[in-house]
Design an enzyme around this catalytic site. Sequence first.
Site, PDB file in Angstrom:
ATOM      1  N   TYR A  36      18.953   2.443 -21.717  1.00 53.28           N
ATOM      2  CA  TYR A  36      18.725   2.155 -20.301  1.00 53.28           C
ATOM      3  C   TYR A  36      19.946   2.644 -19.522  1.00 53.28           C
ATOM      4  O   TYR A  36      20.614   3.586 -19.917  1.00 53.28           O
ATOM      5  CB  TYR A  36      18.433   0.658 -20.120  1.00 53.28           C
ATOM      6  CG  TYR A  36      17.866   0.299 -18.768  1.00 53.28           C
ATOM      7  CD1 TYR A  36      16.790   1.005 -18.225  1.00 53.28           C
ATOM      8  CD2 TYR A  36      18.413  -0.730 -18.025  1.00 53.28           C
ATOM      9  CE1 TYR A  36      16.267   0.690 -16.986  1.00 53.28           C
ATOM     10  CE2 TYR A  36      17.901  -1.075 -16.773  1.00 53.28           C
ATOM     11  CZ  TYR A  36      16.833  -0.349 -16.264  1.00 53.28           C
ATOM     12  OH  TYR A  36      16.330  -0.662 -15.035  1.00 53.28           O
ATOM     13  N   LYS A  91     -10.005   2.897 -31.582  1.00 50.22           N
ATOM     14  CA  LYS A  91      -9.749   4.332 -31.417  1.00 50.22           C
ATOM     15  C   LYS A  91      -8.246   4.609 -31.394  1.00 50.22           C
ATOM     16  O   LYS A  91      -7.769   5.586 -31.994  1.00 50.22           O
ATOM     17  CB  LYS A  91     -10.379   4.828 -30.118  1.00 50.22           C
ATOM     18  CG  LYS A  91     -11.899   4.815 -30.092  1.00 50.22           C
ATOM     19  CD  LYS A  91     -12.447   6.126 -30.588  1.00 50.22           C
ATOM     20  CE  LYS A  91     -13.953   6.185 -30.419  1.00 50.22           C
ATOM     21  NZ  LYS A  91     -14.516   7.449 -30.881  1.00 50.22           N
ATOM     22  N   ALA A 192     -30.994  13.087 -25.150  1.00 48.56           N
ATOM     23  CA  ALA A 192     -30.545  14.126 -24.220  1.00 48.56           C
ATOM     24  C   ALA A 192     -29.495  13.582 -23.263  1.00 48.56           C
ATOM     25  O   ALA A 192     -29.477  13.916 -22.076  1.00 48.56           O
ATOM     26  CB  ALA A 192     -31.734  14.699 -23.444  1.00 48.56           C
ATOM     27  N   ALA A 195     -24.058  13.109 -25.924  1.00 49.03           N
ATOM     28  CA  ALA A 195     -23.952  13.688 -27.262  1.00 49.03           C
ATOM     29  C   ALA A 195     -24.999  14.771 -27.487  1.00 49.03           C
ATOM     30  O   ALA A 195     -24.687  15.865 -27.970  1.00 49.03           O
ATOM     31  CB  ALA A 195     -24.088  12.600 -28.323  1.00 49.03           C
TER      32      ALA A 195
END
Length: 379
Positions: A36, A91, A192, A195
């Site tokens: 810092y 994820k 549709a 993906a």
Amino acid sequence: MSNSFLDKVFDLHRGGKIILASKYPVRTNEELAMVYTPGVAQVVKAIQQDKQKAKDYTIIGHTVGMFTDGTAILGLGNVGPVAGMPVMEGKAMIYQEFAGLNAYPLLLGTTDVDAIVETIKNLAPSFSLIHLEDIAAPNCFAILERLEQLLDIPVFHDDQYGTALIVLAGLMNSLKVLKKEVADMNIVINGAGAAGIAIAKVLNEYGLTNITLCDSKGIVSLTRSDLNIYKKEILNLIGIERPLGTLSDALDQADIFIGVSVGGALNPTMIQNMNNQPIIFALANPVPEILPTELKDFDGIIATGRSDFPNQINNAVGYPGFVKAVLSSGIKKIGIHHIIKAATAIAETITEQELTRDYIIPNVFNANVVPNIVKSLAK
């Protein structure tokens, strides 16, 4: 799933699955002065003079910003952004575990396209890549297109690019196993949305051009009056006009079925009307379009999105390595040719001697996958 397994799942999620941690300890005044003030001021000045140095001296160079509005979470649909956080954390863990990348999960409290684009644009300086996750069609298409125009960093939509990448890799190896030619294949894609349309674009570019697209109303045809602009665009790209009909009609004499739709959409009778040795990718989650156990005397290849059957078509095999490759090679805008190169690398991770009907895609824990993808996109 058993109650004991679910108990473990909830215990694992308690308090969240990820943390922000320091790389270095801060135990003395000297260490504090280095991380810092006053030491950090010199790093600030260096970056002010050359912004590219931020990639070397901050977290930005290996950090992904993941954004969701929670409108298309797994097979659960529009559950909202907060309920989507467990997926986003998962994820982020996969990014860190398999590619060594930091990924911040960020929840969008709006589904308005303009507001989402403006929010991500203003936060983009914190990241080297934007990852869009579980944003429903058609908004996802508009958001991706506009961000690609506005930002000087790559934008990756996993539901489009990630799914198309792993599907193409699986198809490459399936065709090898069955000794079938790309040009001869008649393909039906059921679903549709994000993906399905992305898969169609990538397959068409690769040479699998005889594609019929279906949605919940049957065959997607230009004779229909209910098509959005993205369905019209993909039909014009494919360039083959299809008559109106049902999914069952589309599958008559087909060679490949790719399902990114809903559980139970396919039945054994439909598959019997396909050509010999069909390739079935039933990828709806958690219930696929058809279960492998429903197929008797089946002479083709079947893959699902589930880990309890062979041939799991799992985006986690592809996206960590692909995003790492994009960042390593300095790619500013992801193209279909990048997807095809990476899919080839994933497919070739399995040698021809190893390939079988039950082993067409490498396991997510295969240590060769990420380096092979990175090498495939290296300049």
